[in-house]
Design a protein around this motif. Structure first.
Motif, PDB file in Angstrom:
ATOM      1  N   UNK A 162       0.839  -1.207   0.000  1.00 41.14           N
ATOM      2  CA  UNK A 162       0.000   0.000   0.000  1.00 41.14           C
ATOM      3  C   UNK A 162       0.872   1.254   0.000  1.00 41.14           C
ATOM      4  N   UNK A 163       1.922   1.246   0.819  1.00 42.46           N
ATOM      5  CA  UNK A 163       2.806   2.414   0.870  1.00 42.46           C
ATOM      6  C   UNK A 163       3.574   2.566  -0.447  1.00 42.46           C
ATOM      7  N   UNK A 164       3.922   1.417  -1.072  1.00 52.52           N
ATOM      8  CA  UNK A 164       4.598   1.488  -2.375  1.00 52.52           C
ATOM      9  C   UNK A 164       3.661   2.124  -3.406  1.00 52.52           C
ATOM     10  N   UNK A 165       2.370   1.790  -3.317  1.00 47.60           N
ATOM     11  CA  UNK A 165       1.387   2.396  -4.223  1.00 47.60           C
ATOM     12  C   UNK A 165       1.274   3.901  -3.949  1.00 47.60           C
ATOM     13  N   UNK A 166       1.302   4.271  -2.681  1.00 46.95           N
ATOM     14  CA  UNK A 166       1.219   5.700  -2.339  1.00 46.95           C
ATOM     15  C   UNK A 166       2.459   6.441  -2.856  1.00 46.95           C
ATOM     16  N   UNK A 167       3.608   5.787  -2.781  1.00 49.96           N
ATOM     17  CA  UNK A 167       4.863   6.354  -3.306  1.00 49.96           C
ATOM     18  C   UNK A 167       4.716   6.631  -4.811  1.00 49.96           C
ATOM     19  N   UNK A 168       4.209   5.643  -5.530  1.00 52.36           N
ATOM     20  CA  UNK A 168       4.048   5.775  -6.982  1.00 52.36           C
ATOM     21  C   UNK A 168       3.059   6.905  -7.312  1.00 52.36           C
ATOM     22  N   UNK A 169       1.926   6.899  -6.613  1.00 55.87           N
ATOM     23  CA  UNK A 169       0.916   7.947  -6.831  1.00 55.87           C
ATOM     24  C   UNK A 169       1.507   9.337  -6.551  1.00 55.87           C
ATOM     25  N   UNK A 170       2.306   9.428  -5.484  1.00 56.42           N
ATOM     26  CA  UNK A 170       2.882  10.725  -5.104  1.00 56.42           C
ATOM     27  C   UNK A 170       3.785  11.249  -6.219  1.00 56.42           C
ATOM     28  N   UNK A 171       4.552  10.338  -6.833  1.00 59.44           N
ATOM     29  CA  UNK A 171       5.424  10.742  -7.949  1.00 59.44           C
ATOM     30  C   UNK A 171       4.592  11.251  -9.127  1.00 59.44           C
ATOM     31  N   UNK A 172       3.512  10.513  -9.433  1.00 57.50           N
ATOM     32  CA  UNK A 172       2.650  10.931 -10.553  1.00 57.50           C
ATOM     33  C   UNK A 172       2.001  12.280 -10.274  1.00 57.50           C
ATOM     34  N   UNK A 173       1.523  12.435  -9.043  1.00 59.91           N
ATOM     35  CA  UNK A 173       0.841  13.688  -8.685  1.00 59.91           C
ATOM     36  C   UNK A 173       1.811  14.864  -8.782  1.00 59.91           C
ATOM     37  N   UNK A 174       3.033  14.647  -8.288  1.00 57.64           N
ATOM     38  CA  UNK A 174       4.050  15.711  -8.333  1.00 57.64           C
ATOM     39  C   UNK A 174       4.299  16.141  -9.776  1.00 57.64           C
ATOM     40  N   UNK A 175       4.387  15.125 -10.642  1.00 59.67           N
ATOM     41  CA  UNK A 175       4.640  15.424 -12.061  1.00 59.67           C
ATOM     42  C   UNK A 175       3.447  16.169 -12.668  1.00 59.67           C
ATOM     43  N   UNK A 176       2.240  15.708 -12.335  1.00 61.81           N
ATOM     44  CA  UNK A 176       1.031  16.342 -12.892  1.00 61.81           C
ATOM     45  C   UNK A 176       0.913  17.803 -12.479  1.00 61.81           C
ATOM     46  N   UNK A 177       1.402  18.111 -11.283  1.00 59.13           N
ATOM     47  CA  UNK A 177       1.205  19.464 -10.740  1.00 59.13           C
ATOM     48  C   UNK A 177       2.455  20.337 -10.896  1.00 59.13           C
ATOM     49  N   UNK A 178       3.429  19.833 -11.693  1.00 54.40           N
ATOM     50  CA  UNK A 178       4.728  20.524 -11.724  1.00 54.40           C
ATOM     51  C   UNK A 178       4.629  21.977 -12.203  1.00 54.40           C
ATOM     52  N   UNK A 179       3.619  22.276 -13.040  1.00 59.04           N
ATOM     53  CA  UNK A 179       3.516  23.642 -13.564  1.00 59.04           C
ATOM     54  C   UNK A 179       2.584  24.512 -12.722  1.00 59.04           C
ATOM     55  N   UNK A 180       2.157  23.992 -11.590  1.00 57.89           N
ATOM     56  CA  UNK A 180       1.239  24.744 -10.715  1.00 57.89           C
ATOM     57  C   UNK A 180       1.997  25.153  -9.442  1.00 57.89           C
ATOM     58  N   UNK A 181       1.398  26.008  -8.620  1.00 57.56           N
ATOM     59  CA  UNK A 181       2.085  26.352  -7.357  1.00 57.56           C
ATOM     60  C   UNK A 181       1.816  25.333  -6.244  1.00 57.56           C
ATOM     61  N   UNK A 182       1.302  24.169  -6.604  1.00 58.22           N
ATOM     62  CA  UNK A 182       1.059  23.134  -5.579  1.00 58.22           C
ATOM     63  C   UNK A 182       2.270  22.194  -5.535  1.00 58.22           C
ATOM     64  N   UNK A 183       2.904  22.139  -4.381  1.00 60.84           N
ATOM     65  CA  UNK A 183       4.093  21.294  -4.219  1.00 60.84           C
ATOM     66  C   UNK A 183       3.686  19.973  -3.576  1.00 60.84           C
ATOM     67  N   UNK A 184       4.293  18.893  -4.045  1.00 60.25           N
ATOM     68  CA  UNK A 184       3.966  17.551  -3.534  1.00 60.25           C
ATOM     69  C   UNK A 184       5.244  16.910  -2.987  1.00 60.25           C
TER      70      UNK A 184
END
Ligand SMILES: NC(=O)c1ccc[n+]([C@@H]2O[C@H](COP(=O)([O-])OP(=O)(O)OC[C@H]3O[C@@H](n4cnc5c(N)ncnc54)[C@H](OP(=O)(O)O)[C@@H]3O)[C@@H](O)[C@H]2O)c1
Length: 246
Positions: A154-176
């Motif tokens: 589950x934590x490995x899945x959260x790690x993967x999701x966190x990476x994707x989310x960070x990439x998706x939001x890279x051009x926004x002022x939301x930091x992950x």
């Protein structure tokens, strides 16, 4: 990230690492914590009267949604979400009794809840100008332990999701951010800390985490969690063997 003047939802801050984070953050921020156990929340409030406590079981969708609604209506200035609440179900790797319950329980608490909190807060964060999401994982994402396989997965899945989310939001002022923790001495272990490895003190873990967040580090590996990543990369078989002997 400058961590002052913020309103922060910190899940599971009634004890352990979350409580220590709340202690460090409360003087310069509005800190909202949540948990299931009313007595633990009351004790946390007694120790840190400045914090706001909300009772909620994050594994229950209705309670999670009520929490989100309450935070957004009572604290619309909330711009930081720290997904700290977590827990694990231990199974016997040979007998494998209760695996279905353990699987659902660990995925509900350690993946579904944090991911859905991120997704539920995103529209609000997008309207805030700048915002921060912090997901807490573990060095066991690199080297899983066979006695709690679903927590590690589950934590490995959260790690993967966190990476994707960070990439998706890279051009926004939301930091992950992600904080990858080592073994830490908290009630998480129910008094059964492995004797062979020295667990980090919860206050130290919280302090190191905030130091790196302030620096803007996106993926924060603390203490032996760094070693777990290196071992998994260089000597994966040896690493799995070592972690399962602890
Ligand atoms: N301790 C370690 O060695 C270690 C190592 C690596 C990563 N981590 C991670 O670090 C984070 C914090 O762990 P910790 O050691 O501080 O744990 P802890 O001492 O067991 O504290 C967990 C906190 O989460 C809350 N919580 C648990 N289940 C919940 C639920 N269903 N809904 C709402 N709140 C819930 C608990 O309150 P209630 O029980 O009242 O709900 C408590 O406040 C977790 O994500 C954990 O996976 C810990």
């Amino acid at each position: 990230m400058k961590i002052s003047g913020k309103t922060i939802l910190l899940t599971g801050g009634s004890e352990g690492i979350g409580f220590e984070l709340a202690r460090l953050l409360k003087d310069e921020n509005t800190v909202i914590i949540c948990g299931r156990n009313a007595d633990k929340l009351a004790q946390a409030k007694k120790a840190l009267p400045e914090i706001v406590t909300i009772s909620a079981d994050l594994s229950v969708a209705a309670q999670r949604n009520t929490l989100v609604d309450r935070v957004l209506s009572d604290f619309p200035q909330t711009s930081v979400l720290i997904n700290n609440a977590g827990g694990r179900q231990v199974i016997d790797p040979q007998k494998r009794c209760g695996v279905e319950d353990a699987l659902y329980s660990d995925f509900e608490l350690n993946v579904l809840a944090p991911v859905l909190l991120c997704e539920n807060f995103l529209p609000h964060f997008r309207s805030q100008g700048a915002a921060t999401i912090v997901n807490i994982t573990t060095g066991l994402i690199f080297l899983p332990k066979a006695s709690y396989p679903f927590y590690c997965a589950a934590k490995a899945a959260l790690h993967s999701y966190t990476q994707s989310l960070r990439w998706s939001l890279r051009a926004t002022p939301i930091r992950v951010h992600e904080v990858i923790l080592p073994l830490v001495n908290t009630p998480f272990h129910k008094g059964q800390l492995p004797g062979t490895v020295r667990a980090m003190d919860a206050a130290q873990a919280a302090s190191l985490c905030l130091k790196e967040l302030t620096r803007g580090t996106e993926e924060i590996s603390i203490g032996k969690a760094r070693l777990a990543r290196q071992l998994a990369f260089l000597f994966p078989r040896k690493g799995i063997s070592l972690i399962n002997r602890i």
